[in-house]
Design a protein around this motif. Structure first.
Motif, PDB file in Angstrom:
ATOM      1  N   VAL A  93      35.166  36.195  28.632  1.00 56.92           N
ATOM      2  CA  VAL A  93      34.365  37.137  29.401  1.00 56.92           C
ATOM      3  C   VAL A  93      33.998  36.465  30.715  1.00 56.92           C
ATOM      4  CG1 VAL A  93      32.201  38.443  29.525  1.00 56.92           C
ATOM      5  CG2 VAL A  93      33.392  38.211  27.328  1.00 56.92           C
ATOM      6  N   PHE A  94      34.213  37.181  31.816  1.00 53.07           N
ATOM      7  CA  PHE A  94      33.758  36.732  33.126  1.00 53.07           C
ATOM      8  C   PHE A  94      32.536  37.552  33.491  1.00 53.07           C
ATOM      9  CE2 PHE A  94      38.283  35.908  33.101  1.00 53.07           C
ATOM     10  CZ  PHE A  94      38.390  34.660  33.690  1.00 53.07           C
ATOM     11  N   VAL A  95      31.444  36.895  33.830  1.00 57.48           N
ATOM     12  CA  VAL A  95      30.246  37.560  34.335  1.00 57.48           C
ATOM     13  C   VAL A  95      30.079  37.086  35.778  1.00 57.48           C
ATOM     14  CG1 VAL A  95      27.767  37.908  34.086  1.00 57.48           C
ATOM     15  CG2 VAL A  95      29.187  37.577  32.036  1.00 57.48           C
ATOM     16  N   VAL A  96      30.283  37.993  36.732  1.00 55.33           N
ATOM     17  CA  VAL A  96      30.246  37.628  38.146  1.00 55.33           C
ATOM     18  C   VAL A  96      28.794  37.610  38.618  1.00 55.33           C
ATOM     19  CG1 VAL A  96      31.014  38.250  40.466  1.00 55.33           C
ATOM     20  CG2 VAL A  96      32.551  38.574  38.507  1.00 55.33           C
ATOM     21  N   LEU A  97      28.400  36.471  39.194  1.00 54.38           N
ATOM     22  CA  LEU A  97      27.041  36.306  39.711  1.00 54.38           C
ATOM     23  C   LEU A  97      26.982  36.540  41.216  1.00 54.38           C
ATOM     24  CD1 LEU A  97      26.097  33.104  37.670  1.00 54.38           C
ATOM     25  CD2 LEU A  97      25.631  35.497  37.084  1.00 54.38           C
ATOM     26  N   THR A  98      27.979  36.019  41.944  1.00 59.00           N
ATOM     27  CA  THR A  98      28.095  36.256  43.396  1.00 59.00           C
ATOM     28  C   THR A  98      29.564  36.431  43.732  1.00 59.00           C
ATOM     29  OG1 THR A  98      28.321  33.914  43.994  1.00 59.00           O
ATOM     30  CG2 THR A  98      26.070  34.803  43.906  1.00 59.00           C
ATOM     31  N   GLY A  99      29.847  37.198  44.760  1.00 56.50           N
ATOM     32  CA  GLY A  99      31.221  37.379  45.200  1.00 56.50           C
ATOM     33  C   GLY A  99      31.949  38.456  44.414  1.00 56.50           C
ATOM     34  N   THR A 100      33.266  38.479  44.586  1.00 56.39           N
ATOM     35  CA  THR A 100      34.098  39.494  43.944  1.00 56.39           C
ATOM     36  C   THR A 100      35.393  38.873  43.450  1.00 56.39           C
ATOM     37  OG1 THR A 100      33.215  41.168  45.467  1.00 56.39           O
ATOM     38  CG2 THR A 100      35.214  41.748  44.259  1.00 56.39           C
ATOM     39  N   PRO A 134      32.953  31.957  48.427  1.00 58.07           N
ATOM     40  CA  PRO A 134      33.153  31.604  47.021  1.00 58.07           C
ATOM     41  C   PRO A 134      32.612  32.667  46.077  1.00 58.07           C
ATOM     42  CG  PRO A 134      32.198  29.765  48.245  1.00 58.07           C
ATOM     43  CD  PRO A 134      32.148  30.972  49.143  1.00 58.07           C
ATOM     44  N   CYS A 135      33.076  32.628  44.857  1.00 63.79           N
ATOM     45  CA  CYS A 135      32.610  33.513  43.792  1.00 63.79           C
ATOM     46  C   CYS A 135      32.033  32.644  42.678  1.00 63.79           C
ATOM     47  CB  CYS A 135      33.768  34.344  43.253  1.00 63.79           C
ATOM     48  SG  CYS A 135      33.321  35.403  41.859  1.00 63.79           S
ATOM     49  N   THR A 154      38.622  45.268  40.282  1.00 64.98           N
ATOM     50  CA  THR A 154      37.723  44.279  40.866  1.00 64.98           C
ATOM     51  C   THR A 154      36.470  44.191  40.018  1.00 64.98           C
ATOM     52  OG1 THR A 154      36.711  45.917  42.321  1.00 64.98           O
ATOM     53  CG2 THR A 154      38.550  44.625  43.229  1.00 64.98           C
ATOM     54  N   CYS A 155      35.830  43.065  40.136  1.00 63.62           N
ATOM     55  CA  CYS A 155      34.603  42.812  39.393  1.00 63.62           C
ATOM     56  C   CYS A 155      33.658  42.100  40.352  1.00 63.62           C
ATOM     57  CB  CYS A 155      34.941  41.938  38.178  1.00 63.62           C
ATOM     58  SG  CYS A 155      33.677  41.848  36.923  1.00 63.62           S
ATOM     59  N   GLY A 156      32.542  42.757  40.696  1.00 62.83           N
ATOM     60  CA  GLY A 156      31.600  42.197  41.653  1.00 62.83           C
ATOM     61  C   GLY A 156      30.337  41.695  40.996  1.00 62.83           C
ATOM     62  N   ALA A 157      29.434  41.213  41.811  1.00 57.24           N
ATOM     63  CA  ALA A 157      28.172  40.651  41.324  1.00 57.24           C
ATOM     64  C   ALA A 157      27.466  41.641  40.402  1.00 57.24           C
ATOM     65  CB  ALA A 157      27.279  40.290  42.500  1.00 57.24           C
ATOM     66  N   VAL A 203      39.722  35.248  43.783  1.00 53.21           N
ATOM     67  CA  VAL A 203      38.504  35.526  44.539  1.00 53.21           C
ATOM     68  C   VAL A 203      38.922  36.301  45.768  1.00 53.21           C
ATOM     69  CG1 VAL A 203      36.532  34.540  45.754  1.00 53.21           C
ATOM     70  CG2 VAL A 203      37.379  33.456  43.654  1.00 53.21           C
ATOM     71  N   SER A 204      38.437  37.536  45.880  1.00 52.10           N
ATOM     72  CA  SER A 204      38.913  38.418  46.948  1.00 52.10           C
ATOM     73  C   SER A 204      37.998  38.459  48.165  1.00 52.10           C
ATOM     74  CB  SER A 204      39.129  39.833  46.408  1.00 52.10           C
ATOM     75  OG  SER A 204      37.957  40.328  45.808  1.00 52.10           O
ATOM     76  N   ASP A 205      36.869  37.800  48.117  1.00 50.22           N
ATOM     77  CA  ASP A 205      35.972  37.725  49.271  1.00 50.22           C
ATOM     78  C   ASP A 205      36.357  36.543  50.162  1.00 50.22           C
ATOM     79  OD1 ASP A 205      34.450  39.867  48.441  1.00 50.22           O
ATOM     80  OD2 ASP A 205      32.860  38.639  47.574  1.00 50.22           O
TER      81      ASP A 205
END
Length: 144
Positions: A53-60, A95-96, A71-74, A90-92
């Motif tokens: 499982v990826f839980v995105v905290l910052t970035g995309t 950093p993500c 896509t999976c964002g913050a 990382v699409s931003d």
């Protein structure tokens, strides 16, 4: 939330800090706090023994899983069942930071081993593939 992890191992520009170990959960799970640089991402791969499982905290993150994309964002999460071919990037332009939750635990040792050995992609792929095999991981294709 800062995007630099103190006392983190670094591999291929990504910082990895295990915040819940396999040993502390009797093998049930592990959690790794990661900061990946802009544009980075692993080659396509399959975890044969772990759900991820990826839980995105910052970035995309831009993700690919067996032909599906998204896509999976913050504040969002992505579930990757064991046995499914996948990758992300990382699409931003920044950093993500994301948590990687692995069930059962143990795969986090792959990241630590790669950081300790200083393995580089693609220069050291033979050593990376060998370690991956020991950690129930197969590389199946190129990054996004």
């Amino acid at each position: 939330m800062k995007d630099v992890l103190e006392d983190a191992a670094t591999w291929n520009g990504t910082q990895y800090k295990t915040i819940l170990t396999n040993d502390s959960t009797s093998g049930v799970m592990s959690i790794v706090d990661s900061v990946s640089p802009a544009g980075s991402g692993p080659p396509r791969h399959v975890h044969h023994a772990e759900d991820e499982v990826f839980v995105v905290l910052t970035g995309t993150l831009e993700w690919w899983m067996e032909g599906e994309t998204g896509t999976c964002g913050a504040g969002e999460a992505l579930f990757v069942p064991r046995g499914r071919e996948h990758t992300f990037r990382v699409s931003d332009d920044a950093p993500c930071r994301h948590l990687v939750i692995l069930t059962p635990g143990g795969f986090e040792q792959f990241f630590m081993e790669m950081a300790e050995k200083g393995c580089r992609i693609p220069e050291d792929m033979a050593a990376i593939v060998e370690s991956g095999e020991r950690h129930n991981l197969s590389f199946t294709g190129t990054p996004l």
